[in-house]
Design a protein around this motif. Structure first.
Motif, PDB file in Angstrom:
ATOM      1  N   THR A 119      19.580  10.115   6.835  1.00 28.37           N
ATOM      2  CA  THR A 119      18.315   9.371   6.738  1.00 28.37           C
ATOM      3  C   THR A 119      18.661   7.901   6.522  1.00 28.37           C
ATOM      4  O   THR A 119      19.134   7.520   5.461  1.00 28.37           O
ATOM      5  CB  THR A 119      17.460   9.883   5.575  1.00 28.37           C
ATOM      6  N   GLN A 120      18.420   7.106   7.552  1.00 33.14           N
ATOM      7  CA  GLN A 120      18.720   5.674   7.498  1.00 33.14           C
ATOM      8  C   GLN A 120      17.545   4.894   8.082  1.00 33.14           C
ATOM      9  O   GLN A 120      17.672   4.214   9.101  1.00 33.14           O
ATOM     10  CB  GLN A 120      20.019   5.381   8.252  1.00 33.14           C
ATOM     11  N   PRO A 121      16.380   4.988   7.452  1.00 37.09           N
ATOM     12  CA  PRO A 121      15.189   4.331   8.011  1.00 37.09           C
ATOM     13  C   PRO A 121      15.360   2.820   8.075  1.00 37.09           C
ATOM     14  O   PRO A 121      15.979   2.213   7.198  1.00 37.09           O
ATOM     15  CB  PRO A 121      14.076   4.730   7.038  1.00 37.09           C
ATOM     16  N   THR A 122      14.813   2.235   9.128  1.00 35.85           N
ATOM     17  CA  THR A 122      14.910   0.782   9.307  1.00 35.85           C
ATOM     18  C   THR A 122      13.632   0.066   8.899  1.00 35.85           C
ATOM     19  O   THR A 122      13.672  -1.121   8.583  1.00 35.85           O
ATOM     20  CB  THR A 122      15.219   0.455  10.779  1.00 35.85           C
ATOM     21  N   GLY A 123      12.507   0.759   8.904  1.00 32.48           N
ATOM     22  CA  GLY A 123      11.233   0.141   8.528  1.00 32.48           C
ATOM     23  C   GLY A 123      10.866   0.433   7.086  1.00 32.48           C
ATOM     24  O   GLY A 123      11.406   1.357   6.457  1.00 32.48           O
ATOM     25  N   TYR A 124       9.926  -0.348   6.568  1.00 29.31           N
ATOM     26  CA  TYR A 124       9.557  -0.176   5.157  1.00 29.31           C
ATOM     27  C   TYR A 124       8.899   1.176   4.897  1.00 29.31           C
ATOM     28  O   TYR A 124       9.037   1.741   3.803  1.00 29.31           O
ATOM     29  CB  TYR A 124       8.649  -1.318   4.683  1.00 29.31           C
ATOM     30  N   THR A 125       8.195   1.730   5.876  1.00 26.30           N
ATOM     31  CA  THR A 125       7.515   3.004   5.632  1.00 26.30           C
ATOM     32  C   THR A 125       8.525   4.107   5.338  1.00 26.30           C
ATOM     33  O   THR A 125       8.374   4.869   4.382  1.00 26.30           O
ATOM     34  CB  THR A 125       6.635   3.404   6.819  1.00 26.30           C
ATOM     35  N   GLY A 126       9.570   4.198   6.159  1.00 30.89           N
ATOM     36  CA  GLY A 126      10.589   5.209   5.928  1.00 30.89           C
ATOM     37  C   GLY A 126      11.380   4.964   4.659  1.00 30.89           C
ATOM     38  O   GLY A 126      11.704   5.898   3.927  1.00 30.89           O
ATOM     39  N   ARG A 127      11.695   3.694   4.388  1.00 32.24           N
ATOM     40  CA  ARG A 127      12.474   3.382   3.184  1.00 32.24           C
ATOM     41  C   ARG A 127      11.694   3.730   1.917  1.00 32.24           C
ATOM     42  O   ARG A 127      12.241   4.290   0.967  1.00 32.24           O
ATOM     43  CB  ARG A 127      12.852   1.899   3.172  1.00 32.24           C
ATOM     44  N   ILE A 128      10.401   3.414   1.905  1.00 32.88           N
ATOM     45  CA  ILE A 128       9.587   3.706   0.721  1.00 32.88           C
ATOM     46  C   ILE A 128       9.406   5.215   0.560  1.00 32.88           C
ATOM     47  O   ILE A 128       9.479   5.748  -0.558  1.00 32.88           O
ATOM     48  CB  ILE A 128       8.234   2.973   0.811  1.00 32.88           C
ATOM     49  N   VAL A 143      11.521   9.162   7.804  1.00 32.96           N
ATOM     50  CA  VAL A 143      12.743   8.792   7.070  1.00 32.96           C
ATOM     51  C   VAL A 143      13.966   8.833   7.986  1.00 32.96           C
ATOM     52  O   VAL A 143      15.033   8.345   7.614  1.00 32.96           O
ATOM     53  CB  VAL A 143      12.979   9.699   5.851  1.00 32.96           C
ATOM     54  N   TYR A 144      13.812   9.405   9.196  1.00 29.54           N
ATOM     55  CA  TYR A 144      14.909   9.437  10.158  1.00 29.54           C
ATOM     56  C   TYR A 144      14.767   8.257  11.119  1.00 29.54           C
ATOM     57  O   TYR A 144      13.653   7.917  11.532  1.00 29.54           O
ATOM     58  CB  TYR A 144      14.887  10.734  10.962  1.00 29.54           C
ATOM     59  N   ALA A 191      10.502   7.526  -2.632  1.00 27.98           N
ATOM     60  CA  ALA A 191       9.602   8.446  -3.330  1.00 27.98           C
ATOM     61  C   ALA A 191      10.185   9.861  -3.357  1.00 27.98           C
ATOM     62  O   ALA A 191      10.079  10.571  -4.372  1.00 27.98           O
ATOM     63  CB  ALA A 191       8.231   8.442  -2.665  1.00 27.98           C
ATOM     64  N   GLU A 192      10.801  10.292  -2.250  1.00 26.37           N
ATOM     65  CA  GLU A 192      11.460  11.598  -2.233  1.00 26.37           C
ATOM     66  C   GLU A 192      12.499  11.691  -3.351  1.00 26.37           C
ATOM     67  O   GLU A 192      12.560  12.684  -4.088  1.00 26.37           O
ATOM     68  CB  GLU A 192      12.177  11.807  -0.900  1.00 26.37           C
ATOM     69  N   ARG A 193      13.335  10.671  -3.443  1.00 32.51           N
ATOM     70  CA  ARG A 193      14.415  10.692  -4.436  1.00 32.51           C
ATOM     71  C   ARG A 193      13.865  10.690  -5.852  1.00 32.51           C
ATOM     72  O   ARG A 193      14.443  11.319  -6.756  1.00 32.51           O
ATOM     73  CB  ARG A 193      15.339   9.501  -4.186  1.00 32.51           C
ATOM     74  N   GLY A 203       0.813  -1.210   0.000  1.00 35.18           N
ATOM     75  CA  GLY A 203       0.000   0.000   0.000  1.00 35.18           C
ATOM     76  C   GLY A 203       0.846   1.259   0.000  1.00 35.18           C
ATOM     77  O   GLY A 203       0.526   2.239  -0.695  1.00 35.18           O
ATOM     78  N   TYR A 204       1.928   1.264   0.788  1.00 36.09           N
ATOM     79  CA  TYR A 204       2.813   2.425   0.806  1.00 36.09           C
ATOM     80  C   TYR A 204       3.497   2.621  -0.542  1.00 36.09           C
ATOM     81  O   TYR A 204       3.614   3.745  -1.038  1.00 36.09           O
ATOM     82  CB  TYR A 204       3.846   2.273   1.928  1.00 36.09           C
ATOM     83  N   ARG A 205       3.960   1.539  -1.140  1.00 42.45           N
ATOM     84  CA  ARG A 205       4.631   1.654  -2.429  1.00 42.45           C
ATOM     85  C   ARG A 205       3.665   2.180  -3.491  1.00 42.45           C
ATOM     86  O   ARG A 205       4.029   3.027  -4.319  1.00 42.45           O
ATOM     87  CB  ARG A 205       5.211   0.299  -2.847  1.00 42.45           C
TER      88      ARG A 205
END
Length: 283
Positions: free
Chosen positions: A130-139, A115-116, A143-145, A81-83
């Motif tokens: 920014t080194q997120p460990t969970g999928y929400t931050g990584r996704i 993302v932090y 998207a930011e990039r 869903g996040y992706r």
């Protein structure tokens, strides 16, 4: 650009509607894209569309919008869903702009302080790693990039926890007797929904006035606070009495986010701390 700029809000939900009403009142022409256009304010021009679609929505404006805000929210709270909401949605939006050969003056992507991954109460700003460990931050970071590499001038706005009318979760937790850990303190960051909209409006209006914008801003109030302090204050205001204390489960993370860059732009939150924001809700 015309005297009154135009804005398209992709994913025009709660924050988008608040933003749209603000800028319409300031003379802007605002389009709002969402699946259910009946939920849009009357002053926002409707675009019925789905960010999951590859083709340009039929109601897409012929004239290129001066500004675009991507403010979608995930309707399905899992990795897929996040992706779909963020990475795929941004990719489709950029594809629509290419199909119509439209180049807005700036794209704002509404992101998250998730993302932090800092967890020891450190101060965080736009330059922090920014080194997120969970999928929400990584996704969200992916998207930011994608937005920043789009070829359009882009600013990412990382919002902290949104609260306000309709967001009473913490109030209800305090009412039911929940408490948060005191040692170590768990620092939480938040922004009232009206202030989130006013920050986006301030960025857009500054850009329209010719003020240079950075590629990233943090959307938070002035006062990151330990979660136990916020809950204790709510319990006192709610006059929570003989309710058995219960530990409040909370995802990992403890950081203090700085809004100095947004303040330097001239923006000021109407609710500088949780006290003003929650008091307005309780009153």
């Amino acid at each position: 650009m015309s005297e009154h700029p135009s804005l398209l809000i992709a994913g025009c939900g709660d924050i988008g509607c608040r933003l749209g009403e603000r800028l319409v009142a300031a003379g802007w022409r605002v389009h709002g894209l969402r699946r259910n256009v009946a939920a849009l304010p009357a002053a926002v021009l409707p675009i019925e569309g789905d960010l999951a679609a590859l083709d340009v929505p039929p109601q897409w404006p012929d004239a290129a919008p001066d500004y675009v805000v991507y403010a979608a929210a995930a309707s399905q709270h899992d990795e897929a869903g996040y992706r779909a909401a963020y990475v795929d949605g941004v990719r489709h939006l950029l594809g629509w702009l290419r199909q119509r050969n439209q180049r807005p003056r700036r794209l704002l992507f509404v992101s998250s302080t998730g993302v932090y991954a800092q967890h020891d109460g450190e101060w965080v700003d736009e330059r922090s790693p920014t080194q997120p460990t969970g999928y929400t931050g990584r996704i969200m970071l992916e998207a930011e990039r994608l937005a920043l590499a789009s070829g359009h001038p882009t600013s990412v706005v990382r919002m902290a926890g949104l609260y306000g009318p309709g967001s009473r979760w913490l109030i209800e937790q305090a009412r039911q007797g929940y408490r948060a850990s005191r040692e170590p303190p768990l620092y939480a960051n938040r922004i009232h929904r009206d202030d989130a909209a006013s920050l986006l409006a301030a960025l857009l209006q500054a850009g329209a006035a010719g003020q240079p914008l950075d590629d990233c801003y943090l959307g938070v109030d002035d006062t990151p606070a330990p979660l136990h302090e916020v809950i204790d204050w709510l319990r006192e205001r709610l006059r929570v009495g003989d309710v058995p204390d219960q530990p409040l489960s909370r995802r990992a993370g403890s950081k203090r986010c700085s809004n100095a860059r947004a303040l330097a732009l001239g923006w000021r939150p109407a609710y500088p701390s949780y006290r003003e924001g929650y008091a307005a809700m309780l009153d």
